[in-house]
Design a protein around this motif. Structure first.
Motif, PDB file in Angstrom:
ATOM      1  N   ALA A 274       0.834  -1.202   0.000  1.00 19.98           N
ATOM      2  CA  ALA A 274       0.000   0.000   0.000  1.00 19.98           C
ATOM      3  C   ALA A 274       0.869   1.252   0.000  1.00 19.98           C
ATOM      4  CB  ALA A 274      -0.927  -0.006   1.218  1.00 19.98           C
ATOM      5  N   THR A 275       1.929   1.225   0.807  1.00 15.44           N
ATOM      6  CA  THR A 275       2.838   2.369   0.848  1.00 15.44           C
ATOM      7  C   THR A 275       3.383   2.679  -0.530  1.00 15.44           C
ATOM      8  OG1 THR A 275       3.523   1.572   2.994  1.00 15.44           O
ATOM      9  CG2 THR A 275       4.836   3.314   2.029  1.00 15.44           C
ATOM     10  N   ARG A 276       3.770   1.626  -1.226  1.00 21.06           N
ATOM     11  CA  ARG A 276       4.385   1.822  -2.532  1.00 21.06           C
ATOM     12  C   ARG A 276       3.375   2.361  -3.540  1.00 21.06           C
ATOM     13  NH1 ARG A 276       9.079   0.638  -5.009  1.00 21.06           N
ATOM     14  NH2 ARG A 276       8.939   0.161  -7.217  1.00 21.06           N
ATOM     15  N   VAL A 277       2.151   1.819  -3.489  1.00 19.67           N
ATOM     16  CA  VAL A 277       1.137   2.293  -4.430  1.00 19.67           C
ATOM     17  C   VAL A 277       0.764   3.741  -4.126  1.00 19.67           C
ATOM     18  CG1 VAL A 277      -1.156   1.866  -5.348  1.00 19.67           C
ATOM     19  CG2 VAL A 277       0.265  -0.050  -4.687  1.00 19.67           C
ATOM     20  N   LEU A 278       0.660   4.060  -2.825  1.00 19.20           N
ATOM     21  CA  LEU A 278       0.237   5.401  -2.437  1.00 19.20           C
ATOM     22  C   LEU A 278       1.340   6.436  -2.595  1.00 19.20           C
ATOM     23  CD1 LEU A 278      -1.666   4.606   0.855  1.00 19.20           C
ATOM     24  CD2 LEU A 278      -2.668   5.551  -1.204  1.00 19.20           C
ATOM     25  N   ARG A 279       2.599   5.980  -2.517  1.00 14.80           N
ATOM     26  CA  ARG A 279       3.767   6.871  -2.524  1.00 14.80           C
ATOM     27  C   ARG A 279       3.692   7.907  -1.412  1.00 14.80           C
ATOM     28  NH1 ARG A 279       3.618   8.346  -8.754  1.00 14.80           N
ATOM     29  NH2 ARG A 279       3.618   6.265  -9.619  1.00 14.80           N
ATOM     30  N   THR A 280       3.190   7.512  -0.238  1.00 14.38           N
ATOM     31  CA  THR A 280       3.133   8.459   0.859  1.00 14.38           C
ATOM     32  C   THR A 280       4.233   8.210   1.872  1.00 14.38           C
ATOM     33  OG1 THR A 280       1.565   6.963   1.876  1.00 14.38           O
ATOM     34  CG2 THR A 280       0.669   8.940   0.836  1.00 14.38           C
ATOM     35  N   GLY A 281       4.947   7.097   1.729  1.00 17.13           N
ATOM     36  CA  GLY A 281       6.008   6.810   2.678  1.00 17.13           C
ATOM     37  C   GLY A 281       5.550   6.041   3.898  1.00 17.13           C
ATOM     38  N   ARG A 282       4.236   5.873   4.065  1.00 20.35           N
ATOM     39  CA  ARG A 282       3.766   5.032   5.155  1.00 20.35           C
ATOM     40  C   ARG A 282       2.406   4.453   4.775  1.00 20.35           C
ATOM     41  NH1 ARG A 282       3.007  10.360   8.152  1.00 20.35           N
ATOM     42  NH2 ARG A 282       0.868  10.828   7.629  1.00 20.35           N
ATOM     43  N   PRO A 283       2.119   3.265   5.339  1.00 22.68           N
ATOM     44  CA  PRO A 283       0.902   2.579   4.905  1.00 22.68           C
ATOM     45  C   PRO A 283      -0.359   3.228   5.455  1.00 22.68           C
ATOM     46  CG  PRO A 283       2.014   1.313   6.618  1.00 22.68           C
ATOM     47  CD  PRO A 283       2.885   2.480   6.310  1.00 22.68           C
ATOM     48  N   GLY A 284      -1.273   3.641   4.580  1.00 19.57           N
ATOM     49  CA  GLY A 284      -2.594   4.062   5.014  1.00 19.57           C
ATOM     50  C   GLY A 284      -3.360   2.842   5.480  1.00 19.57           C
ATOM     51  N   LEU A 285      -4.243   3.001   6.456  1.00 23.07           N
ATOM     52  CA  LEU A 285      -4.903   1.830   7.044  1.00 23.07           C
ATOM     53  C   LEU A 285      -5.889   1.188   6.084  1.00 23.07           C
ATOM     54  CD1 LEU A 285      -5.518   2.985  10.716  1.00 23.07           C
ATOM     55  CD2 LEU A 285      -3.661   1.626   9.779  1.00 23.07           C
ATOM     56  N   LEU A 286      -6.812   1.988   5.535  1.00 27.71           N
ATOM     57  CA  LEU A 286      -7.829   1.410   4.664  1.00 27.71           C
ATOM     58  C   LEU A 286      -7.218   0.822   3.388  1.00 27.71           C
ATOM     59  CD1 LEU A 286     -10.803   0.855   4.524  1.00 27.71           C
ATOM     60  CD2 LEU A 286     -11.141   3.061   3.396  1.00 27.71           C
ATOM     61  N   PRO A 287      -6.300   1.545   2.707  1.00 25.04           N
ATOM     62  CA  PRO A 287      -5.655   0.931   1.542  1.00 25.04           C
ATOM     63  C   PRO A 287      -4.931  -0.376   1.896  1.00 25.04           C
ATOM     64  CG  PRO A 287      -5.231   3.279   1.554  1.00 25.04           C
ATOM     65  CD  PRO A 287      -5.920   2.971   2.846  1.00 25.04           C
ATOM     66  N   SER A 288      -4.244  -0.408   3.048  1.00 21.25           N
ATOM     67  CA  SER A 288      -3.549  -1.642   3.445  1.00 21.25           C
ATOM     68  C   SER A 288      -4.540  -2.783   3.599  1.00 21.25           C
ATOM     69  CB  SER A 288      -2.799  -1.445   4.757  1.00 21.25           C
ATOM     70  OG  SER A 288      -1.833  -0.443   4.631  1.00 21.25           O
ATOM     71  N   ALA A 289      -5.674  -2.498   4.239  1.00 17.03           N
ATOM     72  CA  ALA A 289      -6.679  -3.537   4.444  1.00 17.03           C
ATOM     73  C   ALA A 289      -7.210  -4.036   3.110  1.00 17.03           C
ATOM     74  CB  ALA A 289      -7.814  -2.988   5.300  1.00 17.03           C
ATOM     75  N   LEU A 290      -7.437  -3.105   2.162  1.00 12.69           N
ATOM     76  CA  LEU A 290      -7.936  -3.512   0.846  1.00 12.69           C
ATOM     77  C   LEU A 290      -6.895  -4.334   0.088  1.00 12.69           C
ATOM     78  CD1 LEU A 290      -9.793  -0.226  -0.164  1.00 12.69           C
ATOM     79  CD2 LEU A 290     -10.832  -2.460   0.262  1.00 12.69           C
ATOM     80  N   VAL A 291      -5.621  -3.919   0.207  1.00 10.18           N
ATOM     81  CA  VAL A 291      -4.562  -4.715  -0.419  1.00 10.18           C
ATOM     82  C   VAL A 291      -4.576  -6.134   0.166  1.00 10.18           C
ATOM     83  CG1 VAL A 291      -2.062  -5.010  -0.597  1.00 10.18           C
ATOM     84  CG2 VAL A 291      -3.075  -2.773  -1.006  1.00 10.18           C
ATOM     85  N   GLY A 292      -4.741  -6.228   1.494  1.00 10.17           N
ATOM     86  CA  GLY A 292      -4.798  -7.546   2.132  1.00 10.17           C
ATOM     87  C   GLY A 292      -5.928  -8.390   1.564  1.00 10.17           C
TER      88      GLY A 292
END
Lengths: 340, 343
Positions: A274-292
């Motif tokens: 998620a961090t890599r897709v978002l390019r924000t430098g840290r994992p967003g919670l909802l995107p991480s959950a969706l990636v999972g």
């Protein structure tokens, strides 16, 4: 100042777009899982069946056979992704996912004890796994407590507890008939093949409470990120928030494990991806959950249909075999070297 | 050799540390004696001594000593020393206190190769496993180190640790993929997987010995490199060290030591992780002391754990991997809770 705001606005827009795209992808794979199988059902028919207008045959195949399994993948993956991202951000350590620090090991040990030592099967196993994971998390937290808990110490303690649980599991696996041991092995690898509505319903009830709580409390993460002293200065009760977030993360992981076993790697890689897709430098919670959820659904799809004939792999085999090279790829191509 | 490597230390510290090492060796000697003397069949010390001094192949008691307990003790001694040294080097090179052959994927690589050996090649003896475990450990270490050092800033501790975790998961899933569809292989593998010193014959020791000697020499020679790396790559370079070459030699030592130890005894958890931490509490950060201390303490831990395993579960026994985890985890957690184990 204006450029900072422009960057912030661009980041926010990117996050929203990525989140929507991920959600759409999850939905697409979910529907695909309902549609494809030994008896293919066209997508319009799948949708009609879901809304209660299906034929008897479609009702049976979609609602009884495929829906529980697909929902199990969706819920477990979502919970693993969220849990991993919470652990990694609260403890500020990309290794601090529940599979590394021993939470899933505790779940697995409890399940193995049920299956092998007490000879119990059925709905008791996932319940035991949930309890086992929670007891282990409390144990790890208590052992790592020393006027507060630091991420580093918690990871180390967790690795110790995980190793202890793993070796106890290996021992119990040598103490039984090889067929029962194989069953237990499938369980501790992670598989949705035998999931029924019971597990799915249990998980859904927990997640309805846990996910919103985690997302709400997760807002404090950006303050926590500033460091303990700064966060305290801003009026945050640092220890309490951290404990709350970790408890939620542990429970999410326990629920996920109770559905399909400790599926390797989903919790560990969802955040970095998620961090890599978002390019924000840290994992967003909802995107991480969706990636999972996306990873888990895709992996279970592959586990069911990859090998021809009746041969099926446990989903955990696929997540490990596919997820690991991807993380390696991330590591190899990341220019910043992953220091955080 | 020991005297030569200690010249840089202040005189005040040298004597107690040297004395400690001697005490460690004495304790190790006692553990060796205990390991030969204690077992499922209680043999009086006189018989043990007699068997060692005047071997009579016709006497069943003597056979127990020579064919079961002596190889077992030797395996414990050698595998322990190898794990201890490998643990120090991994933790030193990666500057990562979490580093351990198990965590860096080396054990998982060895396991995968052993499973392939059993399943595809039909190998079913310990002497056969050795080569495959060695191959697997070597491949795993090369992959982990190779991938971990890609990218602009080379092999940072974090990248190595993450790569190790990734590889471990990948290897473990492939292993499980084979095992769940092949009951016969699993039947054999699960006993190897626990980690045990039992059932190894003298041939295992003979096969492993050349590798171990090479590994020991490499490891003990790496002390200066590790001391340099501990100060950071830039300082090490400033001290005139060739950092990539030093790292590569250390990695080679780890491959040889972990591969051979895992091949001999199965994937034993915790010794490589725990012993260097314990040794560091005594010696401080100087690798010239840390390496020999770990080399003595690790087999001591392994042999004592094996003896305990034979005593607590009579008439059966607990495999040594279980006992090291049961002893190692609490000790390790206690160490973590002390402030002196730093990140």
């Amino acid at each position: 100042m204006t450029t900072v705001m422009a960057v912030q606005r661009r980041t926010a827009r990117r996050t929203a777009v990525v989140t929507l795209v991920l959600a759409a992808a999850v939905l697409a794979v979910f529907l695909l899982a309902l549609s494809i199988g030994d008896f293919p059902i066209a997508l319009p028919d799948v949708v009609r069946t879901l809304f209660g207008n299906g034929t008897v045959r479609d009702n049976y195949i979609v609602l009884r056979l495929r829906l529980p399994r697909a929902l199990a993948g969706l819920l477990a993956g979502f919970a693993f992704g969220l849990s991993g991202a919470l652990f990694q951000r609260v403890l500020r350590n990309p290794l601090a996912s529940p599979d590394v620090i021993g939470v899933t090991a505790g779940s697995s040990l409890a399940a193995v004890l049920c299956l092998i030592t007490f000879g119990v099967t059925g709905a008791i196993v996932p319940a035991a796994a949930l309890v086992g994971g929670l007891v282990t998390s409390v144990l790890i937290y208590a052992l790592a407590w020393r006027r507060g808990v630091t991420g580093h110490r918690l990871v180390l303690v967790g690795i110790g507890v995980a190793a202890l649980a793993a070796s106890a599991m290996s021992y119990f696996l040598t103490r039984s008939d090889v067929r029962i041991a194989t069953q237990a092995l499938v369980w501790i690898t992670g598989s949705f093949a035998r999931v029924s509505w019971t597990e799915v319903r249990m998980a859904a009830v927990f997640l309805v409470v846990l996910v919103p709580a985690a997302l709400l409390l997760g807002r404090a993460l950006s303050v926590l990120q500033l460091g303990d002293d700064a966060a305290k200065g801003l009026g945050l009760r640092v220890e309490r928030v951290r404990l709350g977030l970790l408890a939620l993360a542990a429970e999410l992981c326990g629920v996920a494990t109770s559905v399909g076993g400790p599926i390797a790697f989903v919790a560990l890689v969802s955040g970095p991806i998620a961090t890599r897709v978002l390019r924000t430098g840290r994992p967003g919670l909802l995107p991480s959950a969706l990636v999972g959820a996306l990873i888990t659904l895709l992996a279970d799809f592959a586990a069911q249909h990859l090998l021809s004939g009746t041969h099926q792999l446990p989903v955990g085999v696929v997540t490990g075999a596919v997820g690991a090279p991807y993380l390696l790829f991330l590591l190899a191509t990341a220019n910043r070297g992953g220091r955080s | 050799m020991l005297r030569e490597t200690t010249t840089g230390l202040p005189r005040r510290r040298r004597a107690p540390l040297g004395l400690g090492l001697v005490l460690g060796l004495v304790a190790l000697g006692l553990a060796v004696v205990g390991s030969v003397a204690v077992g499922a069949k209680g043999l009086p010390p006189s018989v043990v001594l007699d068997a060692l001094l005047h071997h009579d192949p016709a006497d069943p008691d003597h056979l127990i000593i020579w064919q079961v307990r002596v190889p077992r003790t030797l395996v414990g001694l050698l595998a322990g020393a190898a794990l201890g040294l490998a643990g120090v080097i991994i933790q030193g090179v990666t500057r990562n206190p979490l580093a351990d052959p198990g965590i860096l994927g080396v054990n998982a690589g060895a396991s995968l190769c052993v499973v392939v050996a059993i399943s595809v090649a039909g190998i079913d003896s310990m002497t056969g496993y050795v080569w495959f475990a060695f191959l697997g450990a070597a491949l795993a270490a090369v992959v982990v180190y190779g991938v971990g050092s890609l990218g602009r800033d080379g092999a940072t501790p974090l990248k190595i640790a993450l790569t190790g975790a990734a590889c471990e998961a990948a290897f473990r899933s492939l292993t499980t993929g084979i095992l769940v569809s092949d009951n016969a292989t699993y039947e054999q593998f699960r006993f190897w997987q626990v980690g045990s010193l039992a059932g190894r014959d003298a041939a295992v020791v003979t096969q492993a010995l050349p590798f171990l000697i090479a590994g020991f020499v490499l490891a003990l020679a790496s002390a200066r490199t590790l001391n340099g790396l501990a100060l950071g790559d830039d300082v090490a370079r400033g001290l005139g060290q060739n950092v990539p070459a030093g790292r590569a030699l250390c990695a080679l030592a780890v491959v040889v030591l972990c591969g051979t130890a895992t091949a001999m005894a199965g994937p034993i958890a915790f010794v490589g992780l725990m012993v260097p931490h314990a040794a560091r509490l005594i010696t401080g950060p100087d690798h010239r002391w840390l390496l020999p201390y770990s080399m003595v303490l690790a087999p001591l831990v392994l042999l004592v754990a094996d003896i305990i395993g034979r005593l607590v579960a009579q008439p059966g026994e607990l495999q040594v991997g279980i006992v090291t985890a049961a002893i190692g985890a609490p000790v390790f957690i206690a160490l973590v809770r002390r402030k002196r184990v730093r990140g």
